[in-house]
Scaffold this motif. Structure first.
Motif, mmCIF file in Angstrom:
data_model
loop_
_atom_site.group_PDB
_atom_site.id
_atom_site.type_symbol
_atom_site.label_atom_id
_atom_site.label_comp_id
_atom_site.label_asym_id
_atom_site.label_seq_id
_atom_site.Cartn_x
_atom_site.Cartn_y
_atom_site.Cartn_z
ATOM 1 N N UNK A 56 0.817 -1.224 0.000
ATOM 2 C CA UNK A 56 0.000 0.000 0.000
ATOM 3 C C UNK A 56 0.846 1.267 0.000
ATOM 4 N N UNK A 57 2.144 1.140 0.270
ATOM 5 C CA UNK A 57 2.983 2.327 0.381
ATOM 6 C C UNK A 57 3.642 2.741 -0.934
ATOM 7 N N UNK A 58 3.670 1.850 -1.929
ATOM 8 C CA UNK A 58 4.342 2.169 -3.191
ATOM 9 C C UNK A 58 3.357 2.787 -4.186
ATOM 10 N N UNK A 59 2.815 3.945 -3.807
ATOM 11 C CA UNK A 59 1.729 4.547 -4.585
ATOM 12 C C UNK A 59 2.212 5.145 -5.911
ATOM 13 N N UNK A 60 3.481 5.515 -6.003
ATOM 14 C CA UNK A 60 3.990 6.130 -7.233
ATOM 15 C C UNK A 60 4.880 5.185 -8.037
ATOM 16 N N UNK A 61 5.021 3.952 -7.576
ATOM 17 C CA UNK A 61 5.928 3.036 -8.255
ATOM 18 C C UNK A 61 5.445 2.715 -9.667
ATOM 19 N N UNK A 62 4.128 2.588 -9.844
ATOM 20 C CA UNK A 62 3.613 2.245 -11.173
ATOM 21 C C UNK A 62 3.932 3.356 -12.175
ATOM 22 N N UNK A 63 3.866 4.609 -11.726
ATOM 23 C CA UNK A 63 4.249 5.717 -12.613
ATOM 24 C C UNK A 63 5.734 5.616 -12.952
ATOM 25 N N UNK A 64 6.550 5.279 -11.949
ATOM 26 C CA UNK A 64 7.980 5.116 -12.196
ATOM 27 C C UNK A 64 8.259 4.011 -13.200
ATOM 28 N N UNK A 65 7.570 2.887 -13.065
ATOM 29 C CA UNK A 65 7.752 1.787 -14.010
ATOM 30 C C UNK A 65 7.311 2.192 -15.412
ATOM 31 N N UNK A 66 6.216 2.950 -15.491
ATOM 32 C CA UNK A 66 5.740 3.424 -16.798
ATOM 33 C C UNK A 66 6.783 4.325 -17.457
ATOM 34 N N UNK A 67 7.395 5.214 -16.667
ATOM 35 C CA UNK A 67 8.418 6.109 -17.215
ATOM 36 C C UNK A 67 9.653 5.341 -17.669
ATOM 37 N N UNK A 68 9.979 4.256 -16.949
ATOM 38 C CA UNK A 68 11.108 3.411 -17.376
ATOM 39 C C UNK A 68 10.805 2.793 -18.737
ATOM 40 N N UNK A 69 9.583 2.269 -18.919
ATOM 41 C CA UNK A 69 9.211 1.676 -20.203
ATOM 42 C C UNK A 69 9.256 2.720 -21.327
ATOM 43 N N UNK A 70 8.767 3.918 -21.031
ATOM 44 C CA UNK A 70 8.790 4.982 -22.035
ATOM 45 C C UNK A 70 10.237 5.357 -22.377
ATOM 46 N N UNK A 71 11.083 5.439 -21.361
ATOM 47 C CA UNK A 71 12.486 5.789 -21.597
ATOM 48 C C UNK A 71 13.170 4.745 -22.472
#
Length: 335
Positions: free
Chosen positions: A248-263
């Motif tokens: 429940x604490x990794x609320x921004x991790x999915x955005x980070x993973x998305x940015x990695x894929x985009x990069x």
């Protein structure tokens, strides 16, 4: 990079030995505590990092950086698997002491499936260079979709795989220990644990479709792609038990993973005809994105209460009684 058949055999041998050690260490069903999970996580991370250091010494900095970039991508994307596992286990109310066996077989299946995916991807890239454009476009689309759907979660009840399983495979309404199949009244039946395993394998196929193109964006060497994948997912079981109560604490991790894929999608697209971005820069960008997303998540959720612990027997399936366990015949009946 020229890798002999003996090098492949040695790496596969190490992986099989570690899997055997892990299986023997957890041959008896028991709840994996945080301390045990942390110790095993340290072992798997040390093994992955140690292999990367060996590659760096053996093949030089460029190959070493490619491995670590791929390892970091796979390890971070694998965290999304952990989120999904938590949802599946919660939906089926799988007793914690049975979860390790399911995840062990799930990871074993993932190694085989990803090995096949990597072989297919390597052949496609070798024979059809234009496939890199498809991979790059797919990674960009996947990253954009992940940002749009960052608040959505897997609903096992809506899974087509689960519906097909229930339709064609007769299943008991109870868990029979760690058994995946039982025979009752001469009829072979699946237990809910087999349905959980099938669903976990199916979701890993979906994740592999994202992660395999992503790692091909930082290296075209099948040996590095496979080993980075293997050492990243080998520690997933321990990671799950370590992070299960912190999801429940990794609320921004999915955005980070998305940015990695985009990069990595951008990197792959530029590498084809425009410019090659050095692996060291790519590795630094990936590490920075993931670090920022994790730190921001932990700061934003400081003091947040975790989910209520699952109560054994409170889910849709019950535990088989002693009488039912005694009556369950062997799976392989003799005639």
């Amino acid at each position: 990079m020229d890798v002999s058949i003996w090098t492949w055999a040695a790496v596969l041998g190490v992986i099989l030995v570690m899997l055997a050690v892990d299986l023997l260490a957890h041959r008896d069903a028991h709840v994996i505590r945080v301390r045990e999970a942390a110790a095993w996580s340290a072992v798997w991370v040390a093994l992955g990092v140690g292999f990367g250091a060996l590659l760096w010494w053996w093949q030089g900095p460029e190959i070493g950086q490619q491995y670590f970039a791929g390892y970091l991508i796979e390890k971070s994307l694998a965290v999304d698997n952990v989120f999904v596992w938590a949802v599946i286990f919660s939906y089926f109310a799988v007793p914690p002491k049975f979860q390790h066996r399911v995840l062990f077989l799930g990871v074993l299946g993932a190694l085989v499936l990803r090995g096949a995916f990597i072989a297919v991807g390597a052949v496609l890239i070798e024979n059809f260079s234009w496939i890199l454009y498809v991979f790059a476009a797919f990674l960009l689309y996947t990253g954009w979709r992940m940002i749009r759907q960052r608040d959505e979660h897997l609903d096992p009840e809506q899974s087509a795989v689960l519906r097909l399983f229930r339709r064609f495979v007769p299943m008991t309404d109870a868990y029979y220990g760690q058994r995946f199949l039982v025979r009752r009244g001469g009829v072979l039946l699946a237990t809910p644990l087999l349905a959980v395993l099938v669903l976990i394998e199916a979701t890993d196929v979906v994740f592999a479709v994202d992660s395999i193109p992503a790692i091909f964006a930082v290296t075209s060497e099948p040996f590095i792609v496979f080993t980075a994948n293997a050492f990243a997912i080998l520690g997933l079981r321990a990671m799950y038990f370590l992070l299960a109560d912190l999801m429940h604490r990794f609320v921004y991790l999915k955005i980070g993973l998305a940015l990695v894929l985009i990069w990595v999608g951008i990197k792959m697209a530029l590498k084809i005809d425009v410019v090659y971005i050095p692996t060291a820069i790519s590795l630094a960008v990936i590490a920075t994105i993931l670090t920022v997303s994790v730190v921001a998540s932990l700061r934003a959720t400081r003091g947040a209460a975790g989910p209520a612990p699952a109560v054994e027997g409170a889910g849709p399936f019950r535990m088989a009684t002693e009488e039912e366990l005694a009556e369950a015949g062997p799976v392989l009946s003799r005639r």
